[in-house]
Design a protein around this motif. Structure first.
Motif, short mmCIF file in Angstrom:
data_model
loop_
_atom_site.label_atom_id
_atom_site.label_comp_id
_atom_site.label_asym_id
_atom_site.label_seq_id
_atom_site.Cartn_x
_atom_site.Cartn_y
_atom_site.Cartn_z
N HIS A 78 58.76 22.44 -4.14
CA HIS A 78 59.40 23.23 -5.20
C HIS A 78 59.79 22.41 -6.42
N GLN A 79 59.74 21.07 -6.30
CA GLN A 79 60.03 20.23 -7.48
C GLN A 79 58.90 20.34 -8.51
N GLN A 80 57.68 20.37 -8.01
CA GLN A 80 56.50 20.53 -8.88
C GLN A 80 55.57 21.59 -8.27
N PRO A 81 55.97 22.83 -8.29
CA PRO A 81 55.19 23.87 -7.62
C PRO A 81 53.82 24.10 -8.25
N SER A 82 53.75 23.95 -9.56
CA SER A 82 52.48 24.21 -10.26
C SER A 82 51.37 23.29 -9.77
N LYS A 83 51.65 21.99 -9.72
CA LYS A 83 50.65 20.99 -9.30
C LYS A 83 50.29 21.19 -7.82
N ALA A 84 51.32 21.46 -7.01
CA ALA A 84 51.08 21.64 -5.57
C ALA A 84 50.19 22.85 -5.31
N MET A 85 50.48 23.96 -6.01
CA MET A 85 49.69 25.18 -5.81
C MET A 85 48.28 25.02 -6.37
N GLU A 86 48.16 24.27 -7.46
CA GLU A 86 46.83 24.03 -8.03
C GLU A 86 45.95 23.25 -7.04
N ALA A 87 46.53 22.21 -6.44
CA ALA A 87 45.79 21.40 -5.46
C ALA A 87 45.43 22.24 -4.23
N ALA A 88 46.39 23.03 -3.74
CA ALA A 88 46.13 23.89 -2.58
C ALA A 88 45.08 24.95 -2.92
N GLY A 89 45.14 25.46 -4.15
CA GLY A 89 44.18 26.48 -4.58
C GLY A 89 42.76 25.97 -4.58
N VAL A 90 42.55 24.73 -4.98
CA VAL A 90 41.21 24.13 -4.97
C VAL A 90 40.67 24.11 -3.54
N ASN A 91 41.50 23.69 -2.59
CA ASN A 91 41.09 23.65 -1.18
C ASN A 91 40.77 25.04 -0.64
N GLU A 92 41.60 26.01 -0.99
CA GLU A 92 41.42 27.37 -0.46
C GLU A 92 40.18 28.04 -1.04
N VAL A 93 39.91 27.82 -2.31
CA VAL A 93 38.69 28.38 -2.91
C VAL A 93 37.45 27.75 -2.27
N ALA A 94 37.53 26.45 -2.00
CA ALA A 94 36.41 25.78 -1.30
C ALA A 94 36.21 26.38 0.09
N ALA A 95 37.32 26.70 0.78
CA ALA A 95 37.22 27.32 2.11
C ALA A 95 36.61 28.71 2.02
N MET A 96 36.96 29.46 0.96
CA MET A 96 36.39 30.80 0.78
C MET A 96 34.90 30.74 0.47
N ARG A 97 34.47 29.68 -0.19
CA ARG A 97 33.05 29.54 -0.56
C ARG A 97 32.20 28.94 0.55
N ARG A 98 32.81 28.56 1.66
CA ARG A 98 32.06 27.96 2.76
C ARG A 98 30.96 28.91 3.24
N GLY A 99 29.76 28.38 3.37
CA GLY A 99 28.63 29.19 3.83
C GLY A 99 27.82 29.81 2.71
N LEU A 100 28.43 29.99 1.53
CA LEU A 100 27.71 30.63 0.43
C LEU A 100 26.53 29.80 -0.10
N PRO A 101 26.63 28.45 -0.15
CA PRO A 101 25.44 27.69 -0.54
C PRO A 101 24.26 27.90 0.41
N VAL A 102 24.57 28.12 1.70
CA VAL A 102 23.50 28.39 2.67
C VAL A 102 22.83 29.73 2.35
N LEU A 103 23.65 30.76 2.07
CA LEU A 103 23.09 32.07 1.70
C LEU A 103 22.27 31.97 0.42
N ASP A 104 22.78 31.22 -0.56
CA ASP A 104 22.06 31.04 -1.82
C ASP A 104 20.70 30.38 -1.58
N THR A 105 20.67 29.39 -0.69
CA THR A 105 19.42 28.71 -0.35
C THR A 105 18.44 29.66 0.32
N VAL A 106 18.94 30.50 1.24
CA VAL A 106 18.08 31.48 1.93
C VAL A 106 17.49 32.46 0.92
N ILE A 107 18.31 32.91 -0.03
CA ILE A 107 17.85 33.86 -1.05
C ILE A 107 16.73 33.26 -1.89
#
Length: 199
Positions: A78-107
């Motif tokens: 809570h001292q620096q919530p913006s930076k912490a959430m930004e870093a966590a957001g990068v990880n979570e978006v990467a987790a959501m995109r997991r598998g999509l490069p494989v689908l893109d390759t198949v397409i």
């Protein structure tokens, strides 16, 4: 099924592509069905607003939702919530995109494999024509028809993978916007009590 078997050995990699695409699609559908948590986000924001930050942190850290995990990072840091959430957001978006490069390759790959199978089949048909001449037109036209099965199979696999892929991309964009919205609200909720304490 018999018609598919006539498509040649190029149908084997296409079968691998289709099985891989189906596995990724099923895994991503299950993942996205679990992560909807806007009601929980509202509860957490209300707790933070009522100065129950520790309870909110405990509740948020138990969640598997990317949205709640980002909020948890902001609450814990809570001292620096913006930076912490930004870093966590990068990880979570990467987790959501997991598998999509494989689908893109198949397409991309499936129509090319189908086309390659067709070209190989056409070469075989022309070899038959060169050996037997035009005395056996059914052999030549049958070979061409068999060759086109590979292209049809490749396009079918690509189309089947393309629709879920586009859905997943759109869903990730919506989830990212939701994360940004709630992260901003959490940041404001964390800043306001600090400002109220100042003389």
């Amino acid at each position: 099924m018999e018609e598919l078997l006539k498509g040649g050995w190029m149908l084997l990699p296409l079968a691998v592509c289709s099985v891989t695409a189906i596995a990724v699609i099923i895994e991503r559908v299950i993942f996205f069905r679990r992560i909807k948590a806007t009601q929980q986000a509202e509860i957490i924001l209300e707790m933070v607003g009522n100065k129950r930050r520790d309870e909110a942190a405990v509740l948020a850290e138990k969640s598997v939702s990317p949205l709640i995990r980002v909020l948890a990072a902001g609450i814990v840091n809570h001292q620096q919530p913006s930076k912490a959430m930004e870093a966590a957001g990068v990880n979570e978006v990467a987790a959501m995109r997991r598998g999509l490069p494989v689908l893109d390759t198949v397409i991309t790959l499936s129509p090319l494999l189908g086309l390659l199978g067709t070209i190989i089949g056409m070469i075989d048909s022309f070899q038959i024509m060169a050996l037997s001449g035009m005395s056996q037109p059914h052999a030549v036209t049958g070979g061409v028809a068999e060759a086109l099965i590979a292209t049809a199979a490749g396009i079918t696999v690509a189309v089947i993978a393309l629709i879920p892929y586009n859905y997943f991309v759109a869903r990730i964009e919506r989830e990212t916007e939701t994360i940004e919205y709630y992260a901003t609200r959490l940041e404001l909720a964390l800043i306001l009590p600090v400002r109220e304490q100042r003389p």
